[in-house]
Design a protein around this motif. Structure first.
Motif, PDB file in Angstrom:
ATOM      1  N   GLU A 263       1.576  12.320 -22.678  1.00 34.80           N
ATOM      2  CA  GLU A 263       1.072  11.355 -23.418  1.00 34.80           C
ATOM      3  C   GLU A 263       0.429  10.329 -22.395  1.00 34.80           C
ATOM      4  O   GLU A 263      -0.643   9.532 -22.540  1.00 34.80           O
ATOM      5  CB  GLU A 263       1.776  10.654 -24.492  1.00 34.80           C
ATOM      6  N   ALA A 264       1.247  10.178 -21.276  1.00 33.74           N
ATOM      7  CA  ALA A 264       1.184   8.918 -20.222  1.00 33.74           C
ATOM      8  C   ALA A 264       0.058   9.557 -19.487  1.00 33.74           C
ATOM      9  O   ALA A 264      -0.417   8.720 -18.436  1.00 33.74           O
ATOM     10  CB  ALA A 264       2.441   8.675 -19.724  1.00 33.74           C
ATOM     11  N   GLY A 265      -0.136  10.782 -19.393  1.00 32.63           N
ATOM     12  CA  GLY A 265      -1.381  11.290 -18.604  1.00 32.63           C
ATOM     13  C   GLY A 265      -0.517  11.873 -17.159  1.00 32.63           C
ATOM     14  O   GLY A 265      -1.102  12.270 -16.130  1.00 32.63           O
ATOM     15  N   ALA A 266       0.795  11.730 -16.994  1.00 30.56           N
ATOM     16  CA  ALA A 266       1.584  12.040 -15.956  1.00 30.56           C
ATOM     17  C   ALA A 266       1.513  13.689 -15.580  1.00 30.56           C
ATOM     18  O   ALA A 266       1.622  14.074 -14.467  1.00 30.56           O
ATOM     19  CB  ALA A 266       3.123  11.614 -16.137  1.00 30.56           C
ATOM     20  N   VAL A 267       1.534  14.412 -16.873  1.00 29.53           N
ATOM     21  CA  VAL A 267       1.467  15.729 -16.539  1.00 29.53           C
ATOM     22  C   VAL A 267       0.689  16.500 -17.475  1.00 29.53           C
ATOM     23  O   VAL A 267       0.175  15.897 -18.552  1.00 29.53           O
ATOM     24  CB  VAL A 267       2.799  16.722 -16.590  1.00 29.53           C
ATOM     25  N   GLU A 268       0.013  17.813 -17.466  1.00 30.66           N
ATOM     26  CA  GLU A 268      -0.976  18.401 -18.244  1.00 30.66           C
ATOM     27  C   GLU A 268      -0.009  19.180 -19.112  1.00 30.66           C
ATOM     28  O   GLU A 268       1.350  19.634 -19.088  1.00 30.66           O
ATOM     29  CB  GLU A 268      -1.536  19.371 -17.730  1.00 30.66           C
ATOM     30  N   ALA A 269      -0.256  19.340 -20.467  1.00 38.13           N
ATOM     31  CA  ALA A 269       0.489  20.216 -21.527  1.00 38.13           C
ATOM     32  C   ALA A 269       0.543  21.796 -21.206  1.00 38.13           C
ATOM     33  O   ALA A 269      -0.378  22.268 -20.597  1.00 38.13           O
ATOM     34  CB  ALA A 269      -0.307  20.083 -22.825  1.00 38.13           C
ATOM     35  N   SER A 270       1.770  22.208 -21.503  1.00 36.30           N
ATOM     36  CA  SER A 270       1.650  23.634 -21.235  1.00 36.30           C
ATOM     37  C   SER A 270       2.561  24.201 -22.596  1.00 36.30           C
ATOM     38  O   SER A 270       3.213  23.451 -23.093  1.00 36.30           O
ATOM     39  CB  SER A 270       2.428  23.925 -19.858  1.00 36.30           C
ATOM     40  N   GLU A 271       2.103  25.486 -22.770  1.00 38.65           N
ATOM     41  CA  GLU A 271       2.883  26.312 -24.012  1.00 38.65           C
ATOM     42  C   GLU A 271       4.055  27.264 -23.410  1.00 38.65           C
ATOM     43  O   GLU A 271       4.728  27.905 -24.130  1.00 38.65           O
ATOM     44  CB  GLU A 271       1.910  27.220 -24.425  1.00 38.65           C
ATOM     45  N   LEU A 272       4.421  27.107 -22.159  1.00 39.04           N
ATOM     46  CA  LEU A 272       5.485  27.888 -21.378  1.00 39.04           C
ATOM     47  C   LEU A 272       6.849  27.362 -22.204  1.00 39.04           C
ATOM     48  O   LEU A 272       6.897  26.189 -22.415  1.00 39.04           O
ATOM     49  CB  LEU A 272       5.478  27.738 -20.097  1.00 39.04           C
ATOM     50  N   PRO A 273       7.716  28.279 -22.364  1.00 40.87           N
ATOM     51  CA  PRO A 273       9.271  27.938 -22.878  1.00 40.87           C
ATOM     52  C   PRO A 273       9.834  27.096 -21.758  1.00 40.87           C
ATOM     53  O   PRO A 273       9.581  27.338 -20.468  1.00 40.87           O
ATOM     54  CB  PRO A 273       9.663  29.319 -22.998  1.00 40.87           C
ATOM     55  N   LEU A 274      10.450  26.030 -22.328  1.00 38.59           N
ATOM     56  CA  LEU A 274      11.036  24.996 -21.392  1.00 38.59           C
ATOM     57  C   LEU A 274      12.329  25.516 -20.952  1.00 38.59           C
ATOM     58  O   LEU A 274      12.757  25.083 -19.825  1.00 38.59           O
ATOM     59  CB  LEU A 274      11.290  23.739 -22.270  1.00 38.59           C
ATOM     60  N   PHE A 275      12.974  26.278 -21.571  1.00 41.18           N
ATOM     61  CA  PHE A 275      14.502  26.845 -21.090  1.00 41.18           C
ATOM     62  C   PHE A 275      14.647  28.356 -21.072  1.00 41.18           C
ATOM     63  O   PHE A 275      13.789  29.105 -21.974  1.00 41.18           O
ATOM     64  CB  PHE A 275      15.455  26.428 -22.349  1.00 41.18           C
ATOM     65  N   VAL A 276      15.162  28.867 -20.416  1.00 39.47           N
ATOM     66  CA  VAL A 276      15.799  30.260 -20.257  1.00 39.47           C
ATOM     67  C   VAL A 276      16.063  30.682 -21.648  1.00 39.47           C
ATOM     68  O   VAL A 276      16.894  30.163 -22.094  1.00 39.47           O
ATOM     69  CB  VAL A 276      16.812  30.581 -19.332  1.00 39.47           C
ATOM     70  N   GLU A 277      15.733  32.016 -22.234  1.00 37.90           N
ATOM     71  CA  GLU A 277      16.053  32.563 -23.331  1.00 37.90           C
ATOM     72  C   GLU A 277      17.503  32.796 -23.173  1.00 37.90           C
ATOM     73  O   GLU A 277      18.034  33.143 -22.084  1.00 37.90           O
ATOM     74  CB  GLU A 277      15.242  33.559 -23.924  1.00 37.90           C
ATOM     75  N   GLU A 278      18.156  32.760 -24.293  1.00 39.48           N
ATOM     76  CA  GLU A 278      19.716  32.823 -24.353  1.00 39.48           C
ATOM     77  C   GLU A 278      19.890  34.486 -24.385  1.00 39.48           C
ATOM     78  O   GLU A 278      19.151  35.095 -25.004  1.00 39.48           O
ATOM     79  CB  GLU A 278      20.455  32.348 -25.642  1.00 39.48           C
ATOM     80  N   GLY A 279      20.751  35.031 -24.031  1.00 40.36           N
ATOM     81  CA  GLY A 279      21.398  36.241 -23.520  1.00 40.36           C
ATOM     82  C   GLY A 279      22.069  36.863 -24.963  1.00 40.36           C
ATOM     83  O   GLY A 279      22.330  36.169 -25.612  1.00 40.36           O
TER      84      GLY A 279
END
Length: 279
Positions: A263-279
């Motif tokens: 929102e502040a324009g510091a980074v671009e939006a992404s649809e990538l997951p933020l965290f490693v999936e749990e095993g």
């Protein structure tokens, strides 16, 4: 899982919370999916290295993570989130509105500077190593300083006063813990390797909690001029249940910080997951 003969390089900082968490992993006290070689550097250097995807596993600020998501994904373990852990704005006296004034910052890609610019979008930033900030404020070279790490315990010794606790501001705004630092792995590593590294980091922290006196010499080796009391206070503050697993509340906090960064324009939006999936 295919285990490489070459060790994976793991980057983390000299700070007591990192050396506490990674002591067991770096000293062969826990099982790892592949040999690990540790590299200790300041957080800004680690942030810069992540920008060119130098290390396969690294500590980084959450603000910097949002800029390198195409190359990295965060582990659920080993990071720094919490309440009462935020960066502070300090000065020699009252400064009033900081918009238009100079504030020393520990780095462009720190969570601290992101919060500063959200609160004071018109501030003029001067960047320097985090341990040079308080002396610069004390000498009057800048109007105020943005301090992190152990500086929050020692700013009084420089004759400085707190203007704003950005962590308290964040908690008041969102009701969530503040995300500060994350442990990342490169997205090009196989998923089972990512999950195994996540388990190894978690086991390393569990070992440190079970043997709290064993890592002390290693932590002291990298703690610069820090007193034992400050060193322990640093660990107590930054190593908590979110370090073991970010959990649902921690995930919400990271997503909110990411939303505000976009929102502040510091980074671009992404649809990538933020965290490693749990095993």
């Amino acid at each position: 899982m295919t285990v490489s003969a070459d060790p994976l390089e793991l980057g983390y900082s000299f700070c007591p919370n990192d050396t506490f968490i990674f002591y067991a992993l770096s000293h062969g006290k826990v099982n790892t999916p592949t040999p690990i070689h540790e590299l200790l550097e300041d957080v800004q250097t680690l942030n810069d290295w992540a920008g060119v995807a130098r290390l396969p596993i690294t500590k980084i600020s959450y603000r910097a993570y949002f800029s390198v998501m195409k190359d990295y994904v965060a582990l659920r373990s080993g990071g720094a989130l919490g309440r009462g852990v935020g960066p502070l704005i300090v000065a020699r006296g009252e400064q009033g509105d900081l918009n238009g004034k100079t504030v020393a910052s520990p780095g462009a890609l720190t969570t601290a500077e992101l919060l500063l610019k959200i609160v004071y979008p018109g501030v003029r930033v001067v960047r320097m190593r985090y341990d040079a900030i308080m002396p610069a404020v004390e000498r009057g070279e800048v109007d105020a300083g943005l301090i992190i790490h152990e500086s929050r315990f020692t700013y009084h010794t420089h004759g400085l006063s707190k203007l704003l606790d950005l962590g308290a501001w964040w908690e008041g705004e969102t009701g969530l813990p503040l995300p500060l630092g994350a442990i990342l792995v490169r997205r090009d590593l196989p998923t089972d390797m990512q999950q195994a590294l996540q388990a190894a980091v978690r086991a390393s922290l569990e070992y440190a909690w079970q043997h709290p006196h064993e890592p002390k010499a290693y932590i002291r080796q990298h703690a610069l001029e820090m007193s034992d009391d400050v060193m322990q206070a640093h660990i107590d503050l930054y190593v908590n249940e979110f370090s073991l697993d970010v959990g649902e509340e921690g995930e919400r906090a990271v997503r909110e910080l990411y939303r505000r960064a976009v929102e502040a324009g510091a980074v671009e939006a992404s649809e990538l997951p933020l965290f490693v999936e749990e095993g």
